[in-house]
Every structure is written in C-alpha cells, then in structure tokens.
Design an enzyme around this catalytic site. Structure first.
Site, PDB file in Angstrom:
ATOM      1  N   GLY A 700       0.854  -1.176  -0.317  1.00 54.51           N
ATOM      2  CA  GLY A 700      -0.055  -0.008   0.099  1.00 54.51           C
ATOM      3  C   GLY A 700       0.924   1.379   0.212  1.00 54.51           C
ATOM      4  CG  ASP A 818       2.701  -1.383   9.464  1.00 54.97           C
ATOM      5  OD1 ASP A 818       1.454  -2.518  10.160  1.00 54.97           O
ATOM      6  OD2 ASP A 818       2.603  -1.315   8.314  1.00 54.97           O
TER       7      ASP A 818
END
Length: 1013
Positions: A700, A818
């Site tokens: 992404g 993340d």
C-alpha cells in the site's frame, strides 16, 4: 562511606570488649545497629534505637534468650539493601528470617554454630551459596527460594547432617543434581524446581527415605527418565516432577509410594501405558499425568483411589472408554480428559456424588447422551464437552445449576431445546452451543432466582435449529460481549432492547428470518466492532445511528430488503475496514467519503439503483438516480471497439516513450536528489532502477525496486504512492523525510537519499538493500528452518534496540505505527534492521494512500486500545513487537492459522493458560533439533517478555528500553558490539526474570484449564 561506618562499628566492638561493663548482648546490639545503617530507611526498623542498645530485646523482629540475640525476623517488612557479612557475628543466633523483602547482593554465613533456621526466600540475593557449611552444624531449615543465585548446587550442603528442609527452588542454579544429595538422610522436604538444572535425576535420591515432599521440575531439563529408585521413598506425600522434558516410561515402582497424596508428572514427554501399580496409591488425592504422550486405556486398577479429588489425563494419546469406576469415586472434584482418543459413552452416574466442579471431556470421540446428574450437588462450575459425537437433549437439571460459570457443548449432535432458565443462570459467563441440532425458542427470562442478575459475557448459539422471536429480555444480558445467533430460524423483529447491550463487541444475527426495520437503538452499542445482519428479511432504511458506533470495524447488511440510500455518515467511520451492502433494494449515490473510497464493487452488487464511481455507474446528480443508458446499435459497437483498439496502441506507445524519458532522467520534468550520505551514484542511476524487471515488492505504501549501481552497490528504491499534491503542499513530508535521513543506528535501515519529481508528483526513497528480505518472508517461508534459536534471539534483541532508539533517543520521539515481521529486514548476515518507520505517519498526514495497514497497523499486530481510542502511541508499538516475539517463538503467522477470529495472542494465551511453565507447548517444532534447539529457560523467558508486551492494558506494558533490558539477560545472544548500549536497570531486568514468580505449588494451569481448548 560504607567502609568507614564498618570500621567505626568494628572499633566500637573492640572498645566494648575492653570495657568491664561490656556484654555479649551489647555486641549483638551494635551489630544490629550497623545492619540498620546499611539497609534502606524503613519505618519497620524505627524501634531499633542504637542510642539505647540495652533495649535490643524489645526491637522489632528481635528475640533474646540468656542475654543473647537468638532470633532475627525481618520477613515481609519491605526493607532493601545488602546484608553485611558481619551478621555472622551473631554467634548465638538460632533463627534468621529475611523472607519477602528486596534484599540483594551476596550473603555469606559462617561460624554460626547455633543457627538452625534460615529463610531468605523472595529476595534478590545473587552469586552462589558460598557459605562455610561445616561451621553451621546445627542447621535444620534452609529456604532460599525465589532469589537470583547463579551457581552450581552447593556440594557443601552434604555436611549438614541435621538438615530436614531444603528449598533451593526458583533460582538460577545450573549443572547437575549432585548424587551426594542422596546422603542427606534427615531430609524431609527437597525443592529444586524452577532452576536451570540439566542431566539425569540421580537415583541416589531414592536413599532419602525420610523425605515427604520432592519438587524437581519447572525450567529444569532432565534426561534419562524417572529413576525407579524413587519408589523407595516410602514416606513421600508429594512428588512433583512436572515440566522438565522427562521421557521414557512411568516406572511401576512409583506404586510402592503408599503414603503419596499428590503425584504431578504433567507436561513432559512420557510415553507408554499408565502403570496399573498406581492403583496401589490409596492415599492419592491429586493425580496429574496430563500433556504427555501416554497411550493405552485408563487402567481399571485406579478404581481403588477413593480419595482422589483431581484426575488430569488430558492431552495424551489414550483410547478406550471412560471407565465406570470414575463415576463412583466419591471425592472427585476435577476430571479433565480432553484431547485424547476416548470413545464410548460418558458414565451415566458421573456427577451423582454431588462433588464434581470441573469436567472437561472435550475433543474426544465420545457418543451417547450427557448424564443427567452432573450438577446433583450444585457444585458444577465448568462443563466442557465440545468436539465429540454426543446426542440427545441438554439435561434439564442444568437449567437449575446455580453454580455453573462456563459451559462449552459446541460441535456435537445435541438436539431438543435449551432448558428453561439455563441461559439466565446468575454465575454463567460463557455458553457455547454452536454447531448442534438444538431447536425451540430463545425463552424469556423466568424468575432470576437466588443468584441475582446474569453475568453472561459470551453466548454462541450459531448453526442450530432455534426459531421464534428474539425476546425483549435480551437486555438482561447487560454484560454480554459476544452474541452469535447466526444460521438459525429466528424470526420477527429485532427487539429494540438490543440497544441495551452496551458492552457487546461482536453481534452476529445473520442467516435467520428477522424482518422489519433495523432498530436505530443498535447505535447505542458503542463498543461494537463486528455487526452482521446479513441473509435476513430486514427492510426499511439503514439507520444513520449506526454511524454513532465509532469503533465499528466490520459491517455486513447484505441480502436483505433494505431500501433508500446508504447514509453518508456511515462513510465517515474511520475504523470501518470491511462493509457489505450487496443484494438489497438500495438506491442513490454511494458515499464518497471516508473508507468507502476503498471498497470495491462487490460490496454494493445487486443494488441496480445504486450509482457511483465504485460501481462504474454514472449518476443523475440532480435526482441522485442512475442515468438511463441509451440503446447502442451493432455498427456503433464495432466502430467503438476499433476506436478502443487504436487508443490502446497509442497509449502503449506513449507508455514506452514515457519509460524511456524516465530512464533519460527527465520524467516529464526534472528529478531532484537529496542525499543523506555520501553517494557514489546519481539520480539517473536511481530512476534507471524503476522498471518492472526490478520489482521486489509491492504494498500500500508503494512499489519497491532493487537496483545495482555502477560501483557495485545494491540499493532498494521505494516509489511512494499518494504523497504530495498539485497544490504544492506536502504537509511537512520533506521535513519529516529529512529527519529520518539523519537517523544513525545499526538496527535501523539506512535511508540513503530522497528523490522527487514535482512535474509528475513522484517521490522516491532510496534505502540500503537488505539481501535476505524481511523476517516475515524468511520465518514463514521455506527458509524458516534455517533460523535457529540463537539467530532468532539475536534478531529479537536487534529489532528491540532499533525500536528503542526510535522511542527513547530520537527527538521528537518516532512511533513506528506498523511494527510487524515484514517490516524487520535482514541483511546478508541475518542481522535485523527496522524498516518503514515513520511511513505510517506520512500516510496518515501526507496523502490519501491505500495502505490501510500503515494507518492503523496490520491485522494481527494491532493493539486492542486502537479499537477504543483510534490512536496509536509507543505502547502500541510495544504490543506489535510482542506479536513479533510470538512469531519468532512459534514460527506461526499472526493470523490465519488458529480458526476464525483468533490471532496468535489469543491462541498463545489459551494454549499456555498465560503460564510461563507452559510456554514450550507453543515452541516452533523446527527448534527441537540439535543444531537449532532452543534452551527451555530462554524460550520461556522470551514468552514471558512477549506476554508482557501484549498486555491488554497499555499501561501495564513495558517500555522498549525495558524490553531490551529483559531480552539482554542472556549475553551469548547479544549481537557483536551491542552489549554496552544500555545499562540494565534492576527495576525490570532483575525483578522479572524467569523463575522469579514460580510458586511452590504450581496451580496456574489448574485455574484456567478450559482455556487450553
């Protein structure tokens, strides 16, 4: 200063001996006064008034006899510091108790010829027991349990011929158990559990014929099996050799221990049959042989164990039926036989004694019906029979079993109806009846009875034959967190009282016959993250109140008869990552805000009057309806197709020219390179890398290319998606990238340069290339077996150091957002480097990226508080790192391997019962070999650190600095050159070590046995 004080005290003692008025009691008082000075100030010692030494016998914890101090008891007074060697000057001391404090350092005792009782358990003493044992001839009790002693077991203990109680457990003693310990003939209690002992259990321990209690397991690892000589311990009452990797058979000689009341051999590698001779242990109260590899049938000889209260044989390979005698054991309270291959029926009279409290027979092949007397005495608390072949109704008697708290009967063939009152039992917290053939209705609440309101938190009735309406009394389940009623025949309207379930997190009413409107009151369920109303007959509009559920993550309203439009406010739910509105009668324009821009057309299929870009259907913007299509002739279609072909050819030619222009370095505009280090290549070399043949990853955040520079250097080029804008506003992106470019740490992937092209609005990051890819790829791919334990441990330490640097040494702090195994990269030597730090912040603030994982974290790694606060902080990174530790420990992926809705954290908690002693149950099988083997103590320690990191409450998680300190306790795993980066602090590194919390009667796995299923 300390030496000066000691010198003054010794001088005073010498002076006291020269004075005619001096007495031995005065000398004892001066020694205690000195002891007070070296300990931390504590109100508990306020009575120790050194100005009045004659009052010493009235000081707290001090007792005197015949003009001497004979007892010093400072246990549990919250004192800290180090005990000086001068304490040995208390020559007439008989009792020394320092238990339950924060005392540390090395303690040496000598020349205390009267000393009989020593208890220093529950402190932080270290080193070894370097005591002059021959000068302590009267010692009878020695308890040093739960300290930090690190040495071989002291051999000098064999000189203590009067020793009757010896507890060395919960420390770090290593090496073998000396066979000479078999000469301690007066010994009645021996505790060596919770250390790092290896080798064989010496048969000489069978000579301790006076012994009544023997504990050897937990963290120790023994080979050679259980010595048959232990059968000579005729006076033994307790034998616990659990969790120490014992293999071989259970020696039948243990049947000679006629006085035995407790036999624990669980969590080992024992095989073969259960010896019939155990039936001779007629005094036995607790028998636990669980979690081994035992085979055969339950021996009928156990019928003589009339005093048995606990029988645990679960997680073995037993077959045959459950003997009828089990039901006749008059004192049986806990029976756990789950995860075997047992067949036949459950004994009909089981529970008739009225004493059964815990019954778990799940995951076998049992048939027949559930006995009707399981709750005859209203003592039954836990009933788990799931995953069998049971049929017939749920016994009516369970409807009045006020003691029940957990019931799991799912995945059987049960029929009939739910007994009246059963779901409303006052202490019931969990009910699972899914995947049966249960019919009837969900009854209204009868008289609540003596137990008061219900405490039910989880109710799963899915995949049955239940029918009728959902009663309004559903609101009585005010503490309900999970309500699963899918795949039944419920009908009628959804009661308005559903909105009273203020704590419900998961609500699934799908595949039923519910009709009418969706009650707007459902918006009151503010904790809801999962809502599935699909496959019903619901009609009317979608209530906009659903948008009030701010943490909703999954919404499925498909295959109903819902009408009108989708409220735009639902599109504003930032947490919504999955939604399905397909096959309804919805109309109008799709919301184009929030997460709706990421949903594909399948989420809205079967609604012909919906329009919007996601459906590739134009809207009549004045009316909000779909613009009618005109009919098209066949000739026009042919012309259109030819035109489309020509356009495609032109587009392909333009793309080729575009690619060439990139390789020339213009890219439709001028590329600019900002270097953060001295580079041997230029922007043209970077642009040349960006071609399809060099792609090594997509995500992404962008596309990653691998490139080789003219001088031979290898780089990774990440072309970012969704950053910058035609307006020229970059939301501080370049300033942030410049900050990241200045980071220097051996465990952080180095950002070499930043390239941008304003004309094409393209941004590129240039990193050092990591030859071995990501940890996730290696660990979960074919190369996972090449990662031995030492390398995994080093990767854990290195990755922790990288995160620690971001959290504690960067100004301002950088929160990764993340953390996952795919963002920990491995260089050519498999050293770990944290990557993609800070990108999540850029994705959130700098552009509309499709990388949802970077905004909220990746599925399986997301901390639970995100669901409530929609924010991530450094403690969220700690949670994610705990998941990575579990990956390293188990070799499993975070999700997808444990069943629907279960992640690696939930699975690890359930499989181990949150007990360190059970950590080896989840260890990666690839770490069992000789070359890659994980020392059990170290594996348990990593599990312990991981479970600290994944605490539900973020406040209870350690900081990354503390994580590094804890992981650095095994120096042989530290990466080269890294030992001096942090100075360990005693606050965490010393207090939270493996073995420190070991209890002498390890019962944690008994408290939550059903969590193992």
């Amino acid at each position: 200063m300390g030496r000066m004080v000691a010198f003054l005290v010794l001088s005073l003692l010498c002076l006291a001996r020269t004075c005619s008025s001096s007495t031995p009691l005065m000398e004892d008082a001066l020694l205690l006064a000195f002891l007070k000075r070296v300990l931390s100030p504590s109100p508990a010692l306020d009575s120790w008034d050194s100005s009045h030494p004659t009052s010493v016998c009235m000081w707290r914890g001090v007792q005197c006899e015949l003009g001497r101090v004979v007892s010093l008891d400072l246990s549990n007074l919250n004192v800290s510091g180090s005990i000086s060697q001068e304490i040995s000057g208390l020559h007439r001391l008989v009792n020394l108790s320092l238990a339950g404090n924060f005392l540390g350092g090395e303690l040496r005792l000598s020349n205390m010829t009267a000393l009989r009782y020593v208890n220093i358990s529950g402190n932080q003493f270290s080193g070894g027991l370097d005591w002059d044992f021959p000068t302590l001839p009267a010692l009878e009790v020695l308890d040093v349990y739960n300290n930090n002693f690190t040495a071989p077991l002291p051999l000098g203990l064999v000189k203590l011929r009067r020793l009757r109680y010896l507890d060395l457990g919960g420390n770090f003693f290593y090496g073998k158990i000396p066979p000479e310990y078999g000469g301690l003939e007066a010994l009645k209690y021996l505790q060596l559990a919770g250390n790092d002992l290896r080798g064989k259990i010496p048969g000489e321990l069978g000579n301790l014929t006076s012994l009544r209690e023997l504990y050897l397991g937990y963290y120790n690892v023994f080979d050679g099996g259980i010595p048959a000589e232990l059968g000579n311990l005729a006076n033994l009452i307790t034998l616990d050799i659990s969790s120490c990797s014992l293999d071989g058979y259970i020696p039948p000689q243990l049947g000679n221990l006629r006085a035995l009341e407790t036999l624990f051999l669980h969590t080992n590698l024992l095989s073969g049959l259960i010896p019939a001779s155990l039936g001779n242990l007629t005094s036995l109260v607790s028998l636990d042989l669980s979690n081994n590899a035992l085979t055969g049938e339950i021996p009928p000889e156990l019928a003589g164990l009339h005093g048995l209260a606990l029988l645990n044989l679960f997680m073995n390979r037993l077959h045959g039926s459950i003997p009828e005698f089990v039901a006749e054991l008059p004192n049986l309270e806990t029976l756990q036989l789950f995860m075997n291959n047992l067949t036949g029926v459950i004994p009909e009279r089981l529970g008739a004694s009225g004493r059964i409290r815990t019954l778990d027979l799940s995951t076998n092949k049992l048939t027949g019906v559930i006995p009707g007397d399981l709750c005859a005495g209203n003592q039954l608390r836990v009933l788990i029979l799931l995953k069998n072949f049971l049929f017939g109704p749920i016994p009516a008697g369970l409807g009045g079993c006020w003691s029940l708290s957990r019931v799991r009967l799912g995945q059987n063939y049960l029929n009939g109806s739910i007994p009246p009152g059963f779901l409303y039992l006052p202490l019931l917290t969990l009910v699972e009846l899914q995947n049966n053939y249960i019919s009837g209705t969900f009854s209204e609440n009868p008289d609540p009875g003596p137990g008061g309101p219900t405490q039910l938190a989880q109710l799963n009735l899915s995949n049955n034959l239940l029918s009728g309406p959902l009663p309004a009394s559903i609101s009585n389940f005010s503490g309900l967190q999970t309500l699963l009623l899918s795949d039944n025949h419920f009908e009628g309207t959804i009661p308005l009282s559903i909105g009273d379930l203020h704590r419900v997190v998961k609500l699934d009413l799908s595949w039923n016959g519910f009709s009418g409107d969706i009650p707007p009151e459902i918006g009151n369920c503010s904790q809801l993250t999962y809502l599935d109303l699909s496959q019903n007959n619901l009609s009317g509009p979608i209530p906009p109140e659903i948008a009030g559920i701010q943490i909703l993550n999954y919404l499925n309203l498909s295959r109903n008869h819902l009408s009108q439009g989708i409220p735009r406010s639902i599109g504003g739910l930032k947490s919504l990552t999955s939604a399905d509105f397909s096959f309804n009668d919805l109309s109008g324009k799709l919301p184009d805000n929030g997460q709706f821009v990421y949903f594909n057309a399948s989420s809205f299929a079967g609604n012909p009057r919906l329009c919007g870009p996601a459906l590739n259907t134009p809207c009549n913007y004045t009316s909000g309806e779909v613009r009618p299509r005109r009919s098209v002739s066949g000739d026009f279609k042919l012309v259109f197709a030819l035109g489309l072909l020509v356009c495609s050819l032109l587009f392909a030619a333009a793309a080729i020219l575009k690619a060439r222009s990139y390789r020339r370095g213009d890219g439709g505009g001028r590329w600019k390179l900002t270097a953060f280090r001295k580079l041997e290549f230029g922007v043209d070399d970077v642009v040349e890398c960006m071609k399809d043949s060099n792609v090594i990853g997509r995500g992404g955040a962008g596309v990653v290319y691998m490139g080789r520079m003219p001088n031979g250097d290898e780089i990774a080029v990440k072309r970012l998606l969704g950053f910058g804008g035609a307006s020229g506003h970059d939301h501080g992106f370049r300033a942030e990238v410049r900050t990241l470019g200045n980071i220097r740490h051996r465990n952080i992937v180095r950002l070499l340069a930043f390239c941008s092209n304003p004309r094409t609005n393209t941004n590129v990051l240039v990193y050092e290339y990591m030859r071995n890819g990501s940890l996730g790829e290696v660990l979960h791919g074919k190369r996972g077996g090449s990662l031995g334990w030492d390398r995994r441990y080093a990767i854990a330490v290195e990755a922790a150091r990288g995160l620690c640097y971001l959290h504690h040494d960067c100004r301002p702090m950088i929160v990764h957002r993340d953390v996952k195994s795919n963002n920990i990269l491995l260089d050519a030597d498999f050293h770990a480097h944290v990557a993609d730090f800070g990108l999540a912040k850029f994705l959130r603030d700098g552009g509309a990226s499709e990388c949802m994982s970077a905004i909220a974290g990746s599925y399986g790694y997301i901390a639970p508080e995100y669901a409530y606060t929609l924010k991530v902080d450094e403690k969220s990174d700690v949670y994610s790192f705990g998941v990575v530790l579990l990956e390293l420990l188990t070799g499993r992926r975070p999700v997808g391997e444990f069943g629907d809705g279960v992640d690696i954290v939930q699975w690890a908690r359930a499989t181990t019962g949150c007990c360190k002693e059970h950590a080896l149950r989840i260890l990666d099988p690839r770490l069992q070999g000789a070359a890659a083997a994980a020392p059990p103590g170290e594996a348990v320690h990593v599990f312990f650190v991981a479970m600290l990191c994944v605490q539900e409450n973020s406040v209870e998680r350690p900081t990354m600095r503390e994580v590094v300190q804890m992981l650095s306790e095994f120096p042989r795993h530290l990466p080269d050159g890294g030992a001096g980066e942090l100075s360990p602090s005693s606050s965490v590194a010393d207090q939270q070590r493996p073995g420190a919390g070991l209890h002498k009667e390890n019962t944690c796995y008994k408290l939550f046995p059903d969590l193992l299923n």
